[in-house]
Design an enzyme around this catalytic site. Structure first.
Site, mmCIF file in Angstrom:
data_model
loop_
_atom_site.group_PDB
_atom_site.id
_atom_site.type_symbol
_atom_site.label_atom_id
_atom_site.label_comp_id
_atom_site.label_asym_id
_atom_site.label_seq_id
_atom_site.Cartn_x
_atom_site.Cartn_y
_atom_site.Cartn_z
ATOM 1 N N GLU A 175 -63.052 60.607 -8.785
ATOM 2 C CA GLU A 175 -62.070 59.537 -9.311
ATOM 3 C C GLU A 175 -60.704 59.559 -9.001
ATOM 4 O OE1 GLU A 175 -62.141 59.342 -13.556
ATOM 5 O OE2 GLU A 175 -61.008 57.522 -13.629
ATOM 6 N N LYS A 217 -65.497 56.708 -8.201
ATOM 7 C CA LYS A 217 -65.143 55.964 -9.528
ATOM 8 C C LYS A 217 -63.567 55.715 -9.364
ATOM 9 C CE LYS A 217 -64.236 56.227 -14.435
ATOM 10 N NZ LYS A 217 -64.859 56.836 -15.712
HETATM 11 P P1 13P Z 1 -60.960 53.657 -18.951
HETATM 12 O O1 13P Z 1 -62.263 52.797 -18.165
HETATM 13 O O2 13P Z 1 -60.591 53.481 -20.352
HETATM 14 O O3 13P Z 1 -60.046 53.438 -17.610
HETATM 15 O O4 13P Z 1 -61.296 55.055 -18.499
HETATM 16 C C1 13P Z 1 -62.144 55.526 -17.692
HETATM 17 C C2 13P Z 1 -62.082 56.849 -17.393
HETATM 18 O O5 13P Z 1 -62.793 57.879 -17.409
HETATM 19 C C3 13P Z 1 -60.581 57.421 -17.092
HETATM 20 O O6 13P Z 1 -60.583 58.618 -16.638
#
Ligand code: 13P
Length: 339
Positions: A175, A217
């Site tokens: 991510e 992600k």
């Molecule tokens: P949000 O969808 O609220 O951005 O959170 C996703 C997430 O896992 C952030 O690390």
């Protein structure tokens, strides 16, 4: 197909996405304070158990990302939280980073920590039932940032994390989040996200990570939240798909977007639009935190024992996002709150 690829594809199977319920205790305390609920470990579990036992877990939530506290908790029925999630044929996952800290050398930027002792923690999480993991790097956009130092150091950490996770037989969610804070336009977000992804995949390859056993992600390509130039959903979808096609290797099986501060409807609508024009082999789905939980949390705070109505709201949101994974969502469906 490798075991890891199977897990990745099961998590993002048709109509399914990920519930990111891995808020650290600090973040969860802020979320609960915003609706005037005390942040005790019982209350944190109560809200999460309400979501994890909702009907939509079966059809729309392929995986749940947990926090260290939650993966070790027992539910009211005596089952562990991972057992509850598995009973819906959904897969338990775990956030394993230790948060984004000041980057020495560029202290206005962040580096994600948590590599020390990670191999041992991964063994423990696997035993507790986790089959996938998450590590989040964050990047700010400004005239000067992200710096080359932030791009390189975060990509390096993400790759070392992903390699260790695959060694432990779990699927790493990679991510790299480019934050939407700022006045920049959509083009700037596209340029920065492209650089971020290029650097991440170069490091992942260097560290011999099997990309088929990973999930990306990313953020969607959006103008900054203080930008004077707004973008419509078509532009967002086009730019997002372009950026991913140019920078994500074909072997990656699935992409699960974060919501990053978009409203619930925006996050659903934008994903739907991306899937309308998705001409790639990537499964394009969601891994939403706030965009899946916000309305449910507001309702739950009115009466923390009113499980039915909170689940109804969560089921609806999950279903809407499930539809958007195959471009079948529309605004009229938003008005139906049936399940
Ligand atoms: P949000 O969808 O609220 O951005 O959170 C996703 C997430 O896992 C952030 O690390």
């Amino acid at each position: 197909m490798s075991e890891l690829e199977k897990i990745a594809k099961q998590i993002l199977a048709k109509g399914k996405g990920i519930l990111a319920a891995d808020e650290s205790t600090g973040t969860m305390t802020k979320r609960l304070a915003s609706v005037n609920v005390d942040s005790t470990s019982e209350n944190r579990l109560k809200f999460r158990e309400t979501l994890f036992s909702a009907a939509s877990m079966k059809n729309n939530i392929g995986g749940v990302i947990l926090y260290d506290e939650t993966i070790k908790q027992k539910t009211s029925s005596g089952k562990s939280v991972p057992e509850l999630i598995k009973s819906f044929n959904s897969i338990p996952g775990i956030k394993v980073d230790a948060g984004a800290k000041k980057l020495s050398g560029s202290p206005e930027e962040k580096i994600t920590e948590g590599l020390d002792g990670l191999r041992e923690r991964l063994t423990e999480y696997y035993k507790l039932g986790a089959r996938f993991t998450k590590w989040r790097a964050v990047y700010n956009i400004s005239d000067k940032y992200p710096s080359e130092l932030a791009l390189k150091s975060n990509a390096h950490a993400l790759a070392r994390y992903a390699a260790l996770v695959q060694e432990a037989k779990m699927v790493p969610i990679v991510e790299p989040e480019v934050l939407m804070d700022g006045e920049h336009d959509i083009m700037k977000c596209y340029e920065v996200t492209s650089k971020v992804l290029e650097e991440c995949y170069s490091e992942l390859k260097l560290h011999k990570v099997d990309l088929k056993g990973t999930i990306l992600k990313p953020n969607m390509i959006l103008p900054g939240n203080k930008s004077k130039n707004k973008s419509n959903t078509k532009e967002i979808a086009t730019m997002t798909l372009k950026c991913l096609k140019e920078n994500v290797p074909n072997e990656v099986p699935g992409i699960a977007f974060l919501s990053g501060g978009q409203s619930e409807i925006e996050a659903t609508q934008n994903l739907n639009e991306i899937n309308k024009i998705n001409d790639t082999n990537f499964l394009m789905s969601f891994s939403y935190g706030r965009a899946l939980q916000q309305s449910a949390l507001k309702n739950w705070a009115k009466d923390i024992n009113d499980i039915n109505n909170t689940q109804k709201i969560f089921n609806h949101r999950s279903k809407m996002n499930g539809l958007s994974t195959s471009a079948k969502w529309n605004i009229d469906l938003e008005k139906q709150l049936t399940t």
